[in-house]
Design an enzyme around this catalytic site. Structure first.
Site, mmCIF file in Angstrom:
data_model
loop_
_atom_site.group_PDB
_atom_site.id
_atom_site.type_symbol
_atom_site.label_atom_id
_atom_site.label_comp_id
_atom_site.label_asym_id
_atom_site.label_seq_id
_atom_site.Cartn_x
_atom_site.Cartn_y
_atom_site.Cartn_z
ATOM 1 N N CYS A 2 -84.423 -55.354 -24.854
ATOM 2 C CA CYS A 2 -85.436 -54.706 -25.686
ATOM 3 C C CYS A 2 -86.675 -54.446 -24.810
ATOM 4 C CB CYS A 2 -85.899 -55.523 -26.883
ATOM 5 S SG CYS A 2 -84.563 -55.975 -27.988
ATOM 6 N N ARG A 27 -83.915 -50.619 -21.228
ATOM 7 C CA ARG A 27 -83.739 -51.986 -21.715
ATOM 8 C C ARG A 27 -82.956 -52.053 -23.028
ATOM 9 N NH1 ARG A 27 -87.298 -55.350 -19.039
ATOM 10 N NH2 ARG A 27 -87.092 -56.905 -20.670
ATOM 11 N N TRP A 75 -82.293 -53.449 -28.128
ATOM 12 C CA TRP A 75 -80.891 -53.684 -27.781
ATOM 13 C C TRP A 75 -80.449 -54.783 -28.731
ATOM 14 C CZ3 TRP A 75 -77.755 -57.677 -25.906
ATOM 15 C CH2 TRP A 75 -76.519 -57.271 -25.384
ATOM 16 N N ASN A 101 -89.052 -59.305 -28.054
ATOM 17 C CA ASN A 101 -87.938 -59.212 -27.114
ATOM 18 C C ASN A 101 -87.486 -60.630 -26.821
ATOM 19 O OD1 ASN A 101 -86.215 -58.718 -24.935
ATOM 20 N ND2 ASN A 101 -87.892 -58.681 -23.476
ATOM 21 N N GLY A 102 -86.220 -60.924 -27.092
ATOM 22 C CA GLY A 102 -85.715 -62.277 -26.849
ATOM 23 C C GLY A 102 -84.823 -62.702 -27.992
ATOM 24 N N GLU A 488 -67.180 -52.956 -7.271
ATOM 25 C CA GLU A 488 -68.383 -52.240 -7.687
ATOM 26 C C GLU A 488 -68.043 -50.796 -8.100
ATOM 27 O OE1 GLU A 488 -71.232 -52.981 -8.583
ATOM 28 O OE2 GLU A 488 -72.462 -51.218 -8.307
ATOM 29 N N GLU A 495 -68.785 -48.490 -16.562
ATOM 30 C CA GLU A 495 -70.100 -48.490 -17.208
ATOM 31 C C GLU A 495 -70.472 -47.134 -17.790
ATOM 32 O OE1 GLU A 495 -73.042 -51.662 -15.096
ATOM 33 O OE2 GLU A 495 -72.512 -49.948 -13.876
ATOM 34 N N HIS A 511 -49.221 -58.568 -6.821
ATOM 35 C CA HIS A 511 -49.041 -59.735 -7.699
ATOM 36 C C HIS A 511 -49.431 -59.406 -9.139
ATOM 37 C CE1 HIS A 511 -48.159 -62.061 -4.165
ATOM 38 N NE2 HIS A 511 -49.260 -61.592 -3.600
ATOM 39 N N LYS A 610 -80.250 -52.403 -19.003
ATOM 40 C CA LYS A 610 -80.437 -52.650 -17.576
ATOM 41 C C LYS A 610 -80.911 -54.060 -17.306
ATOM 42 C CE LYS A 610 -81.828 -50.536 -13.432
ATOM 43 N NZ LYS A 610 -80.435 -50.587 -13.016
HETATM 44 C C1 G6P Z 1 -77.040 -55.658 -16.343
HETATM 45 C C2 G6P Z 1 -77.143 -54.321 -15.665
HETATM 46 C C3 G6P Z 1 -76.405 -54.344 -14.341
HETATM 47 C C4 G6P Z 1 -76.927 -55.479 -13.473
HETATM 48 C C5 G6P Z 1 -76.857 -56.822 -14.195
HETATM 49 C C6 G6P Z 1 -77.613 -57.895 -13.439
HETATM 50 O O1 G6P Z 1 -75.729 -55.880 -16.751
HETATM 51 O O2 G6P Z 1 -76.629 -53.299 -16.501
HETATM 52 O O3 G6P Z 1 -76.592 -53.122 -13.667
HETATM 53 O O4 G6P Z 1 -76.179 -55.541 -12.291
HETATM 54 O O5 G6P Z 1 -77.471 -56.718 -15.485
HETATM 55 O O6 G6P Z 1 -78.970 -57.559 -13.421
HETATM 56 P P1 G6P Z 1 -80.006 -57.994 -12.324
HETATM 57 O O7 G6P Z 1 -81.286 -57.330 -12.748
HETATM 58 O O8 G6P Z 1 -80.091 -59.483 -12.392
HETATM 59 O O9 G6P Z 1 -79.530 -57.523 -11.008
#
Ligand code: G6P
Length: 615
Positions: A2, A27, A75, A101-102, A488, A495, A511, A610
Site C-alpha cells: 500500500c 506498491r 494492495w 499501510n501494514g 530470474e 510476473e 530428473h 513492488k
Molecule cells: C516483490 C517484488 C520483487 C522483489 C521482491 C523483493 O515481490 O515484486 O520484484 O524482487 O519483492 O523485494 P526487495 O525490495 O526486497 O528486493
C-alpha cells in the site's frame, strides 16, 4: 505494501495527493482513495476500486478543494478490493479519516471490543479498527487526536504507517510508524508532505525526515515539526537531504517504466561502479569494506538473505564469494530463515539484499541475525530505507528509483555490487592471484558497454516475441552462473505475462521437467561459451530429441548452437562470472515483449506489488 501520501500547507492538496499516488502505485493498485478538508471544514472522502486513474475519474466534478489531505493506494490483505474496503477509513462520527499501510495483527480482538461498545464498522479491513479505536478513545477520555493515537498504539499489535485527519483541526495531520515506511517532507513554509517513500515528495522539497519505528509526528501547517513516541517522549527529527531528479521518476518517452529501466542499465551500472572501481589504479574501494575490513575478511561464513529477484542475485553472489573469496555461503529465503531457528555464529556475515529496503521478511531476518550477534551487511537501492538503517553497514547499488514492478536494473545493480564486494574481499584475503584480480576489474568496468551491445537484441526479440504468446508453459535452462539467470528469466515471464515458467539447472532437467517437453513448450537455454558449454550443448540435444523448441542465448560468433537451436540470440563475450549481467538483458526484453504482445499492463502486473511490507 500500500502507498500512502499526505499534504498540509497552503497549496491545493488534491493535485499533490494524486500525483503522489501515481508515483506510489507500484506498491499496490487494488483500490485508491483521498480525503480532504475544505474551507467549510467538511471532510470529503472519495474512494474506488481500481487504479489511481479510476479514482481521478471518480472525483471528476466533485469537491476536491482544501489545503490538507491524505490519500492511499491499496494492495489488499484483509478484505477484497472494493470501494468499501478502500482507504481512507472514516470514524463512526465522521470526524476522523485514516490511511494505513501494514497489518494490524490483533484487529479481531480490538474490533470485537469496539462492537460490544456499540461502534459500527463499515468495512472488513483490519485498518478500520484503528480509526474507530482512536475515535472511541478520544470520545470516552476527552483526549485530543495525538493523545488518543498514543493510547491506541499501546493497544495495537502489528505493522503500520498511518496518517489521520481530524475535521476539527483542519491544519494538522498526525502520522505514526511501526515496521512500515513513512517519510515526512519539510516544505519551505512549514508546510508538510508525507509518503511511503520519498518519490512523491522529491518534486517539492529535498529535505525529509525518515520516521523510525515508534515515532509519531504532528504535521501542523506553520508550526515546527513535532515528533514524540507513544509515551509522549520527544524524538529528535533527523533531517536528510534527498537527491532524486524528476527525470528518474518519469517514463522519459518509453511506453513503460520497465522498458525504460531495462534500457537504463548501462548507465545505472556505471553509476553503481562510479567512484568505486578505478581501472587506472586497478582497485576497487568500498567504504564499508575499508571501515569493517577485519569483520568481513575473517567471516567464517556468509549467509545471504533476500526475497524474489534479490534472492536470485544472492545465488549469483554465492558463486562469486565462494569461487573468488573461498568463503562458504548459504543463500536463504528471508521468509524461511526468519522462522527456522537457524544456526548463526557471531563470526558469520549476513548479507541482506533488497531493492526497496523495506521487505518485511528481509527486515525480520536482519533482526534475527543481529540478535544472534552476526555482522549484518545491507545491499540496497532505496536510499534511507529501513534495511540500510538497520544493518551495521552496507553498499547502496545506486541504480536510481526502480518503478516497474518487475525488477530489472536493480537485479543487475545487485549483481554488480556483489561482484565488486567479492573482488574487494578476494583482494584483501589474497584468495585470487593479482593478475586475475586486475583482469576482472577491467572486465567488470567494461560491462556497461557490453550491455549496450546486448540491448541491440531488442529488435530481434520484439520480432520473436509473438511466437511465444501462445505458450502455457516455458522452461528456462542454465548452468553454473547462468542457473540463477534462468530462474530470474522465468520469474520475469511469470510476473508480467502470466505464462507459467520454470527455471532449472540444465542438467537437472532430466530428473523431472523433461517429461513436460513437447513441441508446444518453448525452452530458453542460456548457452554462452564457458566451462560448461559442451555440457549445455548435450542438454540442448536432449530437449531437441523430445521435439522441444529451443531458443538459445549464445556468445557472438557461435556456430555450433545455431545448427541445433530454432532461434539464437547472440551476446557479447565476457568472463563467466559476469555473464549473468549480460544474459539477463535479452530475458528481460523477452518477458517484456511477450507481455506487451499479450496486451498486459507491464508496469502493474496483477496481484503483485513492488514493495512487500507484509510477511
Ligand atoms: C516483490 C517484488 C520483487 C522483489 C521482491 C523483493 O515481490 O515484486 O520484484 O524482487 O519483492 O523485494 P526487495 O525490495 O526486497 O528486493
Amino acid at each position: 505494501m500500500c502507498g500512502i501520501v499526505g499534504y498540509v500547507g497552503k497549496k491545493n492538496a488534491y493535485s499533490i495527493l494524486i500525483s503522489g499516488l501515481k508515483r506510489l502505485e507500484y506498491r499496490g493498485y487494488d483500490s485508491a482513495g483521498v480525503a480532504m478538508i475544505n474551507v467549510q471544514s467538511e471532510l470529503n472522502i472519495y474512494k474506488t476500486k481500481g487504479k489511481v486513474d479510476d479514482l481521478v475519474a471518480f472525483c471528476d466534478e466533485k469537491d476536491t478543494t482544501g489545503t490538507i489531505g491524505i490519500a492511499h493506494t491499496r494492495w489488499a490483505t484483509h478484505g477484497e478490493p472494493s470501494s468499501k474496503n478502500a482507504h481512507p477509513h472514516v470514524s463512526a462520527s465522521g470526524r476522523l479519516a485514516l490511511i494505513h499501510n501494514g497489518i494490524i495483527e490483533n484487529y479481531i480482538t480490538l474490533k470485537e471490543k469496539l462492537i460490544d461498545r456499540g461502534v459500527q464498522f463499515r468495512s472488513v479491513t483490519d485498518s478500520e479498527v484503528l480509526v474507530q479505536l482512536i475515535e472511541y478513545i478520544m470520545q470516552s477520555n476527552e483526549l485530543d487526536l495525538l493523545e488518543a493515537v498514543q493510547v491506541a498504539l499501546h493497544q495495537v499489535i502489528g505493522a503500520y504507517a498511518i496518517a489521520i485527519l481530524d475535521r476539527e483541526h483542519p491544519d494538522t495531520i498526525v502520522c505514526a510508524r511501526q515496521s512500515s515506511p513513512l517519510v515526512v517532507g519539510l516544505g519551505k513554509d512549514h508546510d508538510y508532505y508525507l509518503a511511503s517513500d520519498a518519490s512523491p515528495i522529491a518534486e517539492y522539497t529535498d529535505k525529509v525526515v525518515y520516521l523510525n519505528d515508534g515515532d509519531i509526528a504532528v504535521l501542523q501547517y506553520g508550526k515546527t515539526l513535532k515528533m514524540v513516541n507513544k509515551d509522549n517522549e520527544t524524538q529528535q527529527p533527523k533531517v536528510k537531504q534527498i537527491d532524486v531528479s524528476l527525470g528518474q521518476l518519469e517514463k522519459g518517452g518509453y511506453p513503460y517504466f520497465m522498458l525504460k529501466e531495462i534500457f537504463e542499465q548501462p548507465e545505472c551500472l556505471r553509476d553503481c561502479m562510479r567512484g568505486r572501481i578505478n581501472v587506472e589504479s586497478n582497485r576497487i574501494s568500498l567504504s564499508a569494506v575499508i571501515d569493517y575490513r577485519e569483520k568481513l575478511i575473517n567471516a567464517r561464513r556468509i549467509i545471504i538473505v533476500a526475497c524474489g529477484t534479490s534472492w536470485h542475485a544472492g545465488l549469483i553472489g554465492k558463486q562469486l564469494f565462494e569461487s573468488l573469496c573461498r568463503i562458504p555461503v548459504e543463500v536463504e529465503y528471508a521468509s524461511e530463515f526468519r522462522y527456522r531457528n537457524p544456526v548463526i555464529f557471531p563470526d558469520d556475515v549476513v548479507i541482506a539484499i533488497s531493492q526497496s529496503g523495506e521487505t518485511a521478511d528481509t527486515l525480520a531476518a536482519i533482526e534475527l541475525a543481529s540478535k544472534s550477534g552476526a555482522f549484518v551487511f545491507g545491499v540496497c537501492n532505496a536510499i534511507g530505507a529501513s534495511i540500510p538503517r538497520q544493518t551495521q553497514t552496507g553498499v547502496y547499488i545506486h541504480v536510481g528509483p526502480e518503478i516497474g514492478v518487475a525488477s530489472t536494473k536493480a537485479f543487475t545493480g545487485q549483481v554488480t555490487t556483489l561482484s565488486m564486494l567479492a573482488l574487494c574481499l578476494a583482494q584483501e584475503r589474497k584468495s585470487i592471484p593479482a593478475a586475475m584480480y586486475q583482469e576482472m576489474i577491467k572486465e567488470l568496468a567494461s560491462i556497461p558497454e557490453k550491455l549496450e551491445l546486448a540491448l541491440r537484441t531488442n529488435k530481434q526479440i520484439e520480432q520473436l516475441a509473438p511466437i511465444f504468446t501462445y505458450a502455457k508453459n516455458c522452461l528456462y535452462l542454465g548452468r553454473g552462473y547462468n542457473y540463477p539467470v534462468a530462474l530470474e528469466g522465468a520469474l520475469k515471464l511469470k510476473e508480467i505475462s502470466y505464462i507459467h515458467a520454470e527455471g532449472y539447472p540444465a542438467a537437472e532437467m532430466k530428473h523431472g521437467p523433461i517429461a513436460l517437453i513437447d513441441s508446444e513448450m518453448p525452452v530458453f537455454v542460456i548457452a554462452t561459451r564457458d566451462r560448461l558449454y559442451d555440457k549445455v550443448i548435450s542438454n540442448i540435444q536432449e530437449v531437441r530429441a523430445r521435439g522441444g523448441r529451443v531458443t538459445a542465448l549464445v556468445t557472438e560468433g557461435d556456430e555450433q548452437i545455431s545448427k541445433l537451436a530454432d532461434y539464437v540470440i547472440e551476446l557479447p563475450d565476457t568472463l563467466e562470472c559476469f555473464q549473468p549481467l549480460i544474459a539477463s538483458i535479452p530475458l528481460q526484453l523477452l518477458a517484456y515483449h511477450i507481455a506487451v504482445c499479450k496486451g498486459k499492463d507491464v508496469d502493474r502486473p496483477r496481484n503483485l506489488a513492488k514493495s512487500v511490507t507484509v510477511e
